[in-house]
Design a protein around this motif. Sequence first.
Motif, PDB file in Angstrom:
ATOM      1  N   VAL A  10      -6.923  11.213  -5.608  1.00 39.32           N
ATOM      2  CA  VAL A  10      -6.354   9.876  -5.448  1.00 39.32           C
ATOM      3  C   VAL A  10      -5.764   9.801  -4.048  1.00 39.32           C
ATOM      4  CG1 VAL A  10      -4.613   8.222  -6.222  1.00 39.32           C
ATOM      5  CG2 VAL A  10      -5.862   9.607  -7.900  1.00 39.32           C
ATOM      6  N   LEU A  11      -6.168   8.793  -3.308  1.00 36.01           N
ATOM      7  CA  LEU A  11      -5.748   8.620  -1.924  1.00 36.01           C
ATOM      8  C   LEU A  11      -4.924   7.345  -1.809  1.00 36.01           C
ATOM      9  CD1 LEU A  11      -6.067   9.596   1.038  1.00 36.01           C
ATOM     10  CD2 LEU A  11      -8.121   8.170   1.154  1.00 36.01           C
ATOM     11  N   LYS A  12      -3.680   7.472  -1.373  1.00 37.90           N
ATOM     12  CA  LYS A  12      -2.806   6.301  -1.236  1.00 37.90           C
ATOM     13  C   LYS A  12      -2.665   5.916   0.227  1.00 37.90           C
ATOM     14  CE  LYS A  12       1.375   4.177  -0.705  1.00 37.90           C
ATOM     15  NZ  LYS A  12       2.379   4.208   0.382  1.00 37.90           N
ATOM     16  N   LEU A  13      -2.990   4.654   0.531  1.00 36.16           N
ATOM     17  CA  LEU A  13      -2.899   4.124   1.884  1.00 36.16           C
ATOM     18  C   LEU A  13      -1.747   3.133   1.964  1.00 36.16           C
ATOM     19  CD1 LEU A  13      -6.666   3.159   2.393  1.00 36.16           C
ATOM     20  CD2 LEU A  13      -5.631   5.433   2.549  1.00 36.16           C
ATOM     21  N   GLY A  14      -0.865   3.314   2.914  1.00 35.40           N
ATOM     22  CA  GLY A  14       0.230   2.379   3.105  1.00 35.40           C
ATOM     23  C   GLY A  14      -0.194   1.159   3.898  1.00 35.40           C
ATOM     24  N   SER A  15       0.585   0.089   3.786  1.00 34.62           N
ATOM     25  CA  SER A  15       0.277  -1.166   4.481  1.00 34.62           C
ATOM     26  C   SER A  15       0.160  -0.976   5.991  1.00 34.62           C
ATOM     27  CB  SER A  15       1.363  -2.204   4.194  1.00 34.62           C
ATOM     28  OG  SER A  15       1.424  -2.510   2.824  1.00 34.62           O
ATOM     29  N   ALA A  16       1.067  -0.181   6.560  1.00 33.53           N
ATOM     30  CA  ALA A  16       1.101  -0.018   8.010  1.00 33.53           C
ATOM     31  C   ALA A  16      -0.147   0.677   8.542  1.00 33.53           C
ATOM     32  CB  ALA A  16       2.347   0.762   8.415  1.00 33.53           C
ATOM     33  N   CYS A  52      -4.272   1.174  -2.544  1.00 33.94           N
ATOM     34  CA  CYS A  52      -4.168   0.563  -1.227  1.00 33.94           C
ATOM     35  C   CYS A  52      -3.165  -0.585  -1.195  1.00 33.94           C
ATOM     36  CB  CYS A  52      -5.549   0.063  -0.804  1.00 33.94           C
ATOM     37  SG  CYS A  52      -5.592  -0.600   0.856  1.00 33.94           S
ATOM     38  N   SER A  53      -2.144  -0.437  -0.370  1.00 31.66           N
ATOM     39  CA  SER A  53      -1.237  -1.537  -0.091  1.00 31.66           C
ATOM     40  C   SER A  53      -1.871  -2.429   0.975  1.00 31.66           C
ATOM     41  CB  SER A  53       0.102  -1.008   0.430  1.00 31.66           C
ATOM     42  OG  SER A  53       0.663  -0.088  -0.465  1.00 31.66           O
ATOM     43  N   GLY A  54      -1.238  -3.583   1.233  1.00 35.87           N
ATOM     44  CA  GLY A  54      -1.684  -4.391   2.358  1.00 35.87           C
ATOM     45  C   GLY A  54      -2.096  -5.807   2.042  1.00 35.87           C
ATOM     46  N   LEU A 168      -3.306  14.357  -5.329  1.00 30.20           N
ATOM     47  CA  LEU A 168      -2.859  13.071  -4.805  1.00 30.20           C
ATOM     48  C   LEU A 168      -2.492  13.265  -3.341  1.00 30.20           C
ATOM     49  CD1 LEU A 168      -1.753  10.144  -4.884  1.00 30.20           C
ATOM     50  CD2 LEU A 168       0.371  11.072  -5.842  1.00 30.20           C
ATOM     51  N   ILE A 169      -3.041  12.413  -2.480  1.00 30.47           N
ATOM     52  CA  ILE A 169      -2.720  12.463  -1.045  1.00 30.47           C
ATOM     53  C   ILE A 169      -2.030  11.161  -0.656  1.00 30.47           C
ATOM     54  CG2 ILE A 169      -3.613  12.645   1.299  1.00 30.47           C
ATOM     55  CD1 ILE A 169      -6.026  14.137   0.183  1.00 30.47           C
ATOM     56  N   LEU A 170      -0.810  11.274  -0.127  1.00 26.95           N
ATOM     57  CA  LEU A 170      -0.102  10.120   0.401  1.00 26.95           C
ATOM     58  C   LEU A 170      -0.238  10.134   1.917  1.00 26.95           C
ATOM     59  CD1 LEU A 170       3.252  10.188  -1.652  1.00 26.95           C
ATOM     60  CD2 LEU A 170       1.059   9.137  -2.270  1.00 26.95           C
ATOM     61  N   LEU A 171      -1.012   9.204   2.459  1.00 28.17           N
ATOM     62  CA  LEU A 171      -1.121   9.081   3.907  1.00 28.17           C
ATOM     63  C   LEU A 171       0.081   8.285   4.388  1.00 28.17           C
ATOM     64  CD1 LEU A 171      -4.934   8.421   4.443  1.00 28.17           C
ATOM     65  CD2 LEU A 171      -3.666  10.552   4.687  1.00 28.17           C
TER      66      LEU A 171
END
Length: 369
Positions: A10-16, A52-54, A168-171
């Motif tokens: 699971v890959l989590k991408l922040g809005s920024a 994915c946020s954003g 789980l990877i939090l970028l």
Amino acid sequence: MKFTDYNIIVLKLGSALVVDSKNNNFRVKWLQDLACDIAKLRNLGIKVLIVCSGAIASASRKLGKNKQELSLDELQAYAAYGQALLIGEMQKIFAKQQIELAQILITNDDCQNRRRYLNMRATISKLLEMDIVPIINENDTISTEEIKFGDNDVLAARVVALSEADLLILLSDIEGLYDSNPKENKGAKLIKEIKQIDHKILALASSKTNIYGTGGVKSKIQAAKIANGFGADMIITKGAGKNPLLALEQQKLYSIFSAKNLKLSSRKKWLSGLKIKGEVVVNKGAEETLSKGGASLLPVGVSEVKGEFFRGDMILIINSSGNKIAQGLSSLDSAEIEIYKGKNSKEISELTNNLTRLYLVHYDDMLLT
């Protein structure tokens, strides 16, 4: 770490990372590099899901206002509009790598309902079987404070259970967890591996946020606790830069929260995510019995009831010192427990002929700490 040690990520991408906060434009080149990285993982047989946020940030690019300027109804409208922009842009980018995407919008309330939870698991499983990458986000168009996950770090940790993921990877905007704030202390040291989330690790948490984000280090540690509880490792690493996933494996700048080798059933994973509605305090005898495992909690072992709750609600089981022993689904209302607490089966049967559930929390519905 080696990606080949894992089956589902699971890959989590922040809005920024997805939207440039300076001009509200999509970070197209960064997303293209990410798509290339994911294509390489898929060629190794690794399944990938993206949280994915954003959406709101994407809408800000065309509609003008930033998140901090929006009222609740405007936030939900921006989320609805921005979600279409976000998924459309990502579909164009990922299609160049022959990667098909699907969109899933969920709320925390969906995870509280067992039937909906199982339906989500089945949908995600089928998408992965079809070699389609799910893009998952909170349904901000209908979410309110009562039913929100809180932020996408926690949502991503819950997706670990939904997908049976093992990593789980939090970028993030930092390389990992430091022993002090690296933005304030140049001598801060990166903690490479965290084997146990104790009070020292919790003390490092910060709630500082950026212009688009809702979570800080505190939310990431909370996500690690959840993911580790499901038996999955969790990594925090810096997402900015070229090919962020390949850089993770090559440059080794990250913090990994290592999970113990736990094997929880699907039902136990679902139970762990339910909201706590009340508490019961148990005596020493009940505490010792429960700690051995395989036993249900009976009314005779309860000495105190805290809060109002109903049959089917998740409750916390604590000892007289306030330490958590377990949590589980109550088979009785709090008002009933007040009447039956401390009484054995014979004494309870003398009070009522209608009680068929002599246990308060059945061991099948219980998670031990």
